[in-house]
Structures are given as structure tokens and as C-alpha cells.
Design a protein around this motif. Structure first.
Motif, short mmCIF file in Angstrom:
data_model
loop_
_atom_site.label_atom_id
_atom_site.label_comp_id
_atom_site.label_asym_id
_atom_site.label_seq_id
_atom_site.Cartn_x
_atom_site.Cartn_y
_atom_site.Cartn_z
N LEU A 136 45.41 70.02 66.85
CA LEU A 136 46.19 69.05 66.07
C LEU A 136 46.47 69.56 64.66
CD1 LEU A 136 47.36 66.16 65.64
CD2 LEU A 136 45.06 65.46 64.98
N GLU A 137 45.43 70.03 63.98
CA GLU A 137 45.55 70.38 62.56
C GLU A 137 45.66 71.89 62.38
OE1 GLU A 137 42.24 68.55 60.63
OE2 GLU A 137 43.03 66.53 60.88
N SER A 147 52.27 71.82 62.27
CA SER A 147 51.15 71.10 62.89
C SER A 147 51.27 71.10 64.41
CB SER A 147 51.11 69.65 62.40
OG SER A 147 52.17 68.90 62.97
N VAL A 161 51.33 68.51 66.37
CA VAL A 161 52.30 67.48 66.78
C VAL A 161 53.72 68.03 66.65
CG1 VAL A 161 53.31 65.26 66.12
CG2 VAL A 161 50.83 65.50 66.28
N THR A 200 41.62 68.21 69.44
CA THR A 200 41.31 67.69 68.12
C THR A 200 39.89 67.17 68.06
OG1 THR A 200 41.92 66.02 66.46
CG2 THR A 200 42.25 65.45 68.76
N SER A 251 39.50 64.51 66.26
CA SER A 251 39.79 63.12 65.90
C SER A 251 40.13 62.27 67.12
CB SER A 251 40.98 63.07 64.93
OG SER A 251 41.43 61.74 64.74
N GLU A 296 41.14 59.06 66.23
CA GLU A 296 41.79 57.98 65.50
C GLU A 296 43.08 57.59 66.21
OE1 GLU A 296 40.73 56.26 62.80
OE2 GLU A 296 38.86 57.36 63.10
N GLU A 299 46.01 56.62 65.25
CA GLU A 299 47.28 57.17 64.76
C GLU A 299 47.49 58.61 65.23
OE1 GLU A 299 44.42 57.05 61.11
OE2 GLU A 299 44.87 55.84 62.89
N ASP A 300 46.38 59.38 65.35
CA ASP A 300 46.50 60.76 65.83
C ASP A 300 46.84 60.78 67.32
OD1 ASP A 300 45.92 61.88 63.35
OD2 ASP A 300 43.76 61.84 63.72
N ALA A 335 50.51 59.70 67.76
CA ALA A 335 51.42 60.76 67.30
C ALA A 335 51.53 61.86 68.35
CB ALA A 335 50.95 61.33 65.97
N ALA A 336 50.39 62.23 68.94
CA ALA A 336 50.39 63.27 69.97
C ALA A 336 51.18 62.83 71.20
CB ALA A 336 48.96 63.62 70.36
N TYR A 345 45.07 64.54 75.89
CA TYR A 345 44.44 64.50 74.58
C TYR A 345 42.96 64.77 74.79
CZ TYR A 345 43.80 62.80 69.75
OH TYR A 345 43.53 62.70 68.41
#
Length: 226
Positions: A67-68, A73, A75, A94, A96, A98, A100-101, A104-105, A113
């Protein structure tokens, strides 16, 4: 979110690659993939830019993408790959979980994920799922997406009608939220502690089926227009 089994000839191994900037995790995951039956590890890149510069990515059936990433990025990379005539399946990697992550993915086109803390057995099971079915989500992530679907299915009219379920104090808090920047300021205006305001705000969000102050105030503004 795409849901299509990896493109490969019958009996041939699934061609997998990964994009991961952490050299330790990149080596760890590469080792897992190399020891997985019916899998061919094509390459492991350290960035999205390195992948794009290497034509081997066009041979890949399945991509694990951090992810990061530095620069572009994960995404953004997945979204760009979806523009290809036959894009590979993409699984987001990732640390994370969260919401929102996750969202977004999924919106970018990810087919799965995977949280990096998953142990090797869980990873192997997720890998088998995506090779067979073209999608892999943990039960927690699947439930998160289901909750989001249920929330998004609620119409604006339903949210406005939910305002009637608010208590007098909750309506005061909501109105004060429109005039003040945070829970501390709302509390000072209403003679409440900011902890009490936060409790009221949480209940307001639940009743209005929203996730933020901005969404709650939008519901209030729409009612005033009506």
C-alpha cells in the motif's frame, strides 16, 4: 473490485510478482512464493516505478502490491494497471486494516487485501483462494465491506428522516457542531465535557448512518433545504 481467476493456460503455474519497498518483507514473501506449488515467481520490485520500467510485469497473472510505496502509491499503481487491456489481478499488501485504506484499495481495482501480519498458513490459504476464485478477503475485511455496502445503500431521504430519532440533546450537539470546530468547543458552548460530546457524536453518527462530522452536517443541511 475485480473477481476473475488469474489468466493462465491449463496446467501451467500461476505467474506471480510483488512490489514491496521493505527489503526484509520482500525477501520473506519471495521465499514463501518460491516454495508454493504451482506458482512461478516472476520478479519482486521495490517500487511502482521499477515495475513500470520492466516489461516483465506484462507477463504476470497476479501482483501483490504494498500500500505505502515510495513515489507512486500502491492504490495509484493498481488504478493505473486497470487501464491495461488485460490487467493482472492485484492484491493489496499492508499493515493497515483501517476502513479507509481497505475501501481505497477496493475502489482502485484490487481483488484482495492481505494484512502483512498474517502467518504463513493464512497467507497460503489466501493465495489458494485467489488463484482458484480470483478474489480473497479475510472475514474481518469482508464484514467491513458488507457494512459499508449497507450504509451506502441508505438513501439521503432515509438519513434525513433519521434526524427525527435524535434526542433533544443530540440535536443540540449536532447544531452546535455546525458552529464549532471540535468536541471541546461544542462542550464549552453546551456546558458539557468533551468526552460527553464525543459519546453524543458517536450516537448521532450511528443514528444517521454516517461516519464523520462532515456527513452528519450534510444531512442536517439537506433537511434545512427541504
Amino acid at each position: 473490485m475485480r473477481n476473475k481467476a488469474p489468466r493462465r493456460a491449463k496446467g501451467s503455474p500461476t505467474r506471480i510478482a510483488l512490489v514491496e519497498d521493505d527489503p526484509v518483507y520482500r525477501a520473506y514473501l519471495s521465499g514463501l512464493l518460491k516454495n508454493t506449488p504451482e506458482v512461478e515467481l516472476v520478479h519482486a520490485w521495490e517500487s511502482a516505478e521499477a515495475l513500470v520500467a520492466d516489461r516483465r510485469f506484462l507477463e504476470v497473472d497476479l501482483l501483490f502490491i504494498d500500500l505505502e510505496l515510495p513515489g507512486l502509491s500502491g492504490v495509484e499503481l493498481i488504478a493505473n494497471l486497470q487501464k491495461l487491456p488485460t490487467p493482472p489481478l492485484c492484491v493489496m499488501l499492508t499493515s493497515s486494516s483501517e476502513p479507509e485504506d481497505v475501501f481505497a484499495a477496493m475502489r482502485s481495482g484490487a481483488s484482495g487485501y492481505l494484512v502483512k501480519t498474517a502467518d504463513p498458513e493464512i497467507f497460503a490459504e489466501r493465495l489458494r483462494q485467489i488463484i482458484q476464485d480470483g478474489v480473497s478477503l479475510s472475514p474481518v475485511i469482508a464484514q467491513m465491506l458488507m457494512n459499508e455496502f449497507r450504509t451506502s445503500a441508505i438513501s439521503a431521504a432515509d438519513r434525513r428522516s433519521s434526524l427525527r430519532s435524535l434526542t433533544t440533546r443530540e440535536r443540540e450537539v449536532l447544531s452546535s457542531m455546525a458552529r464549532h470546530g471540535n468536541a471541546k468547543e461544542v462542550g464549552a458552548a453546551l456546558g458539557l465535557s468533551h468526552e460527553t460530546v464525543r459519546v453524543h457524536m458517536k450516537k448521532i453518527y450511528q443514528k444517521l448512518h454516517v461516519k464523520s462530522k462532515e456527513e452528519a452536517l450534510e444531512v442536517l443541511a439537506q433537511q434545512k433545504k427541504d
